[in-house]
Write a protein that holds these residues in place. Sequence first.
Motif, PDB file in Angstrom:
ATOM      1  N   ASP A 182       0.818  -1.221   0.000  1.00  0.00           N
ATOM      2  CA  ASP A 182       0.000   0.000   0.000  1.00  0.00           C
ATOM      3  C   ASP A 182       0.851   1.271   0.000  1.00  0.00           C
ATOM      4  N   SER A 183       2.108   1.144   0.422  1.00  0.00           N
ATOM      5  CA  SER A 183       2.996   2.319   0.423  1.00  0.00           C
ATOM      6  C   SER A 183       3.892   2.341  -0.806  1.00  0.00           C
ATOM      7  N   GLY A 184       3.573   1.510  -1.791  1.00  0.00           N
ATOM      8  CA  GLY A 184       4.350   1.490  -3.041  1.00  0.00           C
ATOM      9  C   GLY A 184       5.774   1.033  -2.820  1.00  0.00           C
ATOM     10  N   CYS A 185       5.914  -0.003  -1.982  1.00  0.00           N
ATOM     11  CA  CYS A 185       7.261  -0.434  -1.588  1.00  0.00           C
ATOM     12  C   CYS A 185       8.025  -1.124  -2.723  1.00  0.00           C
ATOM     13  N   VAL A 186       9.304  -0.769  -2.811  1.00  0.00           N
ATOM     14  CA  VAL A 186      10.238  -1.482  -3.696  1.00  0.00           C
ATOM     15  C   VAL A 186      11.306  -2.078  -2.777  1.00  0.00           C
ATOM     16  N   ALA A 187      11.637  -3.351  -2.980  1.00  0.00           N
ATOM     17  CA  ALA A 187      12.649  -4.026  -2.142  1.00  0.00           C
ATOM     18  C   ALA A 187      13.832  -4.419  -3.014  1.00  0.00           C
ATOM     19  N   LYS A 188      15.029  -3.970  -2.616  1.00  0.00           N
ATOM     20  CA  LYS A 188      16.229  -4.265  -3.426  1.00  0.00           C
ATOM     21  C   LYS A 188      17.321  -4.865  -2.549  1.00  0.00           C
ATOM     22  N   LEU A 189      17.921  -5.939  -3.013  1.00  0.00           N
ATOM     23  CA  LEU A 189      19.074  -6.484  -2.297  1.00  0.00           C
ATOM     24  C   LEU A 189      20.223  -5.487  -2.420  1.00  0.00           C
ATOM     25  N   ARG A 190      20.888  -5.185  -1.306  1.00  0.00           N
ATOM     26  CA  ARG A 190      22.037  -4.275  -1.383  1.00  0.00           C
ATOM     27  C   ARG A 190      23.240  -5.033  -1.973  1.00  0.00           C
ATOM     28  N   THR A 191      23.851  -4.427  -2.966  1.00  0.00           N
ATOM     29  CA  THR A 191      25.001  -5.066  -3.613  1.00  0.00           C
ATOM     30  C   THR A 191      26.167  -4.083  -3.633  1.00  0.00           C
ATOM     31  N   PHE A 192      27.333  -4.597  -4.009  1.00  0.00           N
ATOM     32  CA  PHE A 192      28.483  -3.702  -4.149  1.00  0.00           C
ATOM     33  C   PHE A 192      29.366  -4.209  -5.279  1.00  0.00           C
ATOM     34  N   GLY A 193      30.249  -3.328  -5.750  1.00  0.00           N
ATOM     35  CA  GLY A 193      31.258  -3.711  -6.750  1.00  0.00           C
ATOM     36  C   GLY A 193      30.687  -3.857  -8.154  1.00  0.00           C
ATOM     37  N   GLU A 194      31.608  -4.064  -9.091  1.00  0.00           N
ATOM     38  CA  GLU A 194      31.208  -4.157 -10.501  1.00  0.00           C
ATOM     39  C   GLU A 194      30.362  -5.392 -10.779  1.00  0.00           C
ATOM     40  N   LYS A 195      30.577  -6.432  -9.971  1.00  0.00           N
ATOM     41  CA  LYS A 195      29.835  -7.680 -10.214  1.00  0.00           C
ATOM     42  C   LYS A 195      28.514  -7.729  -9.456  1.00  0.00           C
TER      43      LYS A 195
END
Length: 259
Positions: A182-195
């Motif tokens: 209802d709050s328009g949530c987007v969930a993203k895994l935190r990543t790092f680096g070029e890969k």
Amino acid sequence: MEAGLLVPSSPSSSSLSSPPPVILTQDELKKIAAYKAVEYVESGMVLGLGTGSTAKHAVDRIGELLRQGKLKNIVGIPTSKKTHEQAVSLGIPLSDLDSYPVVDLAIDGADEVDPCLNLVKGRGGSLLREKMVEGACKKFIVIVDESKMVEYVGGSGLAMPVEIIPFCWKFTASRLKKLFEDSGCVAKLRTFGEKDEPFVTDNGNYIVDLYFKKSIGDLKAASDAILQLAGVVEHGMFIDMATTVIVAGELGITVKNKK
Ligand SMILES: O=C(CO)[C@H](O)[C@H](O)COP(=O)(O)O
């Protein structure tokens, strides 16, 4: 509330024109807030040492005062491996919550501060240890530059981090997203680096960053719902934990105390 001007006044009453206003960088504001917080530190205290670019200034200052003999018998409890390394390099004596279950004072930064002094923390990835240490302290001073002040948690449009175990992380991320549809949530895994490798916390876990298009409403209810999901370790909302927030802005320092 206290306020003090950061912009210096004219050095000479005889000069006709005022000097140009000094524009401080965000890092200078962070340092000002950090130094102000360290004024609350007394010899003999057990101190929670925060993590991040603002807290780093406070830890540096504590190290400096110890070196100068102006502070004595401090025991620091670091909230991350990074802060642990910094404190060791400064010669700050360290321990942990097992030995010191009650912490006198913790000083740490935040990513967001709402009008009730609720926080979002953990964009630096240390939210779990921060919550453990700061939950065990008698006084918790939060240090921020004015850009961190928001109208509501999530109001900056930046991430609200959740630490989860790596096992079936996509499953946990999709359950988190569903909680806040209802709050328009987007969930993203935190990543790092070029890969784009998963960011791994000091505790060997992953972080899912939640982004909201609008307010998530009742924070306590949101917190309970997140923590009920198996696979979730902790979230970055620090509800009703800060006792004081020190905000440094172009016009001065504001000290907000919990009512
Ligand atoms: O919660 C944190 C780390 O987990 C930090 O305190 C927060 O991200 C603020 O960081 P900075 O002082 O670098 O702006």
